[in-house]
Design an enzyme around this catalytic site. Structure first.
Site, short mmCIF file in Angstrom:
data_model
loop_
_atom_site.label_atom_id
_atom_site.label_comp_id
_atom_site.label_asym_id
_atom_site.label_seq_id
_atom_site.Cartn_x
_atom_site.Cartn_y
_atom_site.Cartn_z
N LEU A 15 46.82 -57.87 43.71
CA LEU A 15 45.48 -57.98 44.29
C LEU A 15 44.76 -59.27 43.90
O LEU A 15 43.57 -59.42 44.15
CB LEU A 15 44.64 -56.76 43.91
CG LEU A 15 45.24 -55.42 44.35
CD1 LEU A 15 44.37 -54.27 43.89
CD2 LEU A 15 45.45 -55.38 45.86
N CYS A 16 45.47 -60.23 43.31
CA CYS A 16 44.86 -61.52 42.95
C CYS A 16 44.76 -62.41 44.18
O CYS A 16 45.63 -62.42 45.03
CB CYS A 16 45.71 -62.23 41.90
SG CYS A 16 45.44 -61.61 40.24
N HIS A 17 43.70 -63.19 44.20
CA HIS A 17 43.51 -64.16 45.28
C HIS A 17 44.32 -65.42 45.01
O HIS A 17 44.52 -65.80 43.85
CB HIS A 17 42.03 -64.55 45.39
CG HIS A 17 41.16 -63.44 45.86
ND1 HIS A 17 40.66 -62.48 45.01
CD2 HIS A 17 40.71 -63.13 47.10
CE1 HIS A 17 39.93 -61.62 45.71
NE2 HIS A 17 39.94 -62.00 46.98
N MET A 50 43.30 -64.51 35.30
CA MET A 50 44.67 -64.01 35.50
C MET A 50 45.67 -65.17 35.51
O MET A 50 46.79 -65.01 35.03
CB MET A 50 44.77 -63.21 36.80
CG MET A 50 43.99 -61.89 36.76
SD MET A 50 44.40 -60.85 35.34
CE MET A 50 46.13 -60.54 35.63
N GLU A 51 45.26 -66.32 36.01
CA GLU A 51 46.16 -67.47 36.00
C GLU A 51 46.44 -67.93 34.57
O GLU A 51 47.59 -68.23 34.21
CB GLU A 51 45.55 -68.60 36.83
CG GLU A 51 45.63 -68.38 38.33
CD GLU A 51 44.70 -67.29 38.88
OE1 GLU A 51 44.91 -66.85 40.02
OE2 GLU A 51 43.76 -66.86 38.16
N ASP A 65 63.65 -66.67 26.32
CA ASP A 65 64.89 -66.88 27.06
C ASP A 65 65.70 -68.03 26.47
O ASP A 65 66.93 -67.92 26.34
CB ASP A 65 64.58 -67.16 28.53
CG ASP A 65 65.85 -67.41 29.33
OD1 ASP A 65 66.74 -66.53 29.33
OD2 ASP A 65 65.97 -68.48 29.94
#
Length: 159
Positions: free
Chosen positions: A74-76, A112-113, A127
């Site tokens: 739901l992020c833009h 969020m970014e 990794d």
């Protein structure tokens, strides 16, 4: 408090930000990965077989932050104006601390970014180092600071 990502029937929805003012927005997220002293020394000395761990993790974090809207449903999609990922090696705790700073001018924030950038950077370190230390742990991932928008400035003093 009301959740904005649900409609009256409880269905998930993307928030309409069309009516919001465009403001300068910035977010800073922070997190760490803990590893063995041997592994940390190899990262610091640049002797890991896969190459420059922090250089690759920096690019991966930036790429991850740019793709946040593809990963979080739901992020833009944002027009990011700046993304940085930086690291600090802390020998006393066998830790690499990562900081991601994201900026934009827009109608919704970049928290969020920044959080995605940190997560991807730390996963990349894991990794690249897992052949030497499979016991690495990631933690402390959090939003440290954000500014812009209706809610203004937020500073998380830490835990």
């Amino acid at each position: 408090m009301e959740f904005t990502h649900f409609d009256e029937a409880g269905n998930a929805r993307m928030v309409d930000v069309g009516g919001k003012e465009e403001t300068k927005r910035e977010a800073v997220a922070r997190g760490s990965i803990f590893m063995s002293p041997e592994c940390l020394a190899m990262v610091e000395e640049g002797t890991m077989k896969k190459g420059d761990v922090l250089g690759v993790a920096r690019v991966a974090g930036i790429m991850g932050a740019k793709r946040t809207s593809e990963l979080i449903p739901l992020c833009h999609l944002l027009n990011l104006t700046k993304l940085t990922v930086d690291f600090e090696i802390k020998k006393e705790t066998c830790e690499i601390e990562a900081v991601c700073r994201a900026k934009t001018t827009g109608r919704t924030g970049v928290e969020m970014e920044a959080l995605t950038g940190i997560s991807v950077a730390l996963l990349t370190i894991y990794d690249m180092c897992k052949a030497v230390d499979k016991t690495m742990e990631m933690g402390g991932i959090h939003l440290e600071y954000k500014t812009g928008g209706k809610s203004g400035e937020f500073y998380n003093p830490g835990r």
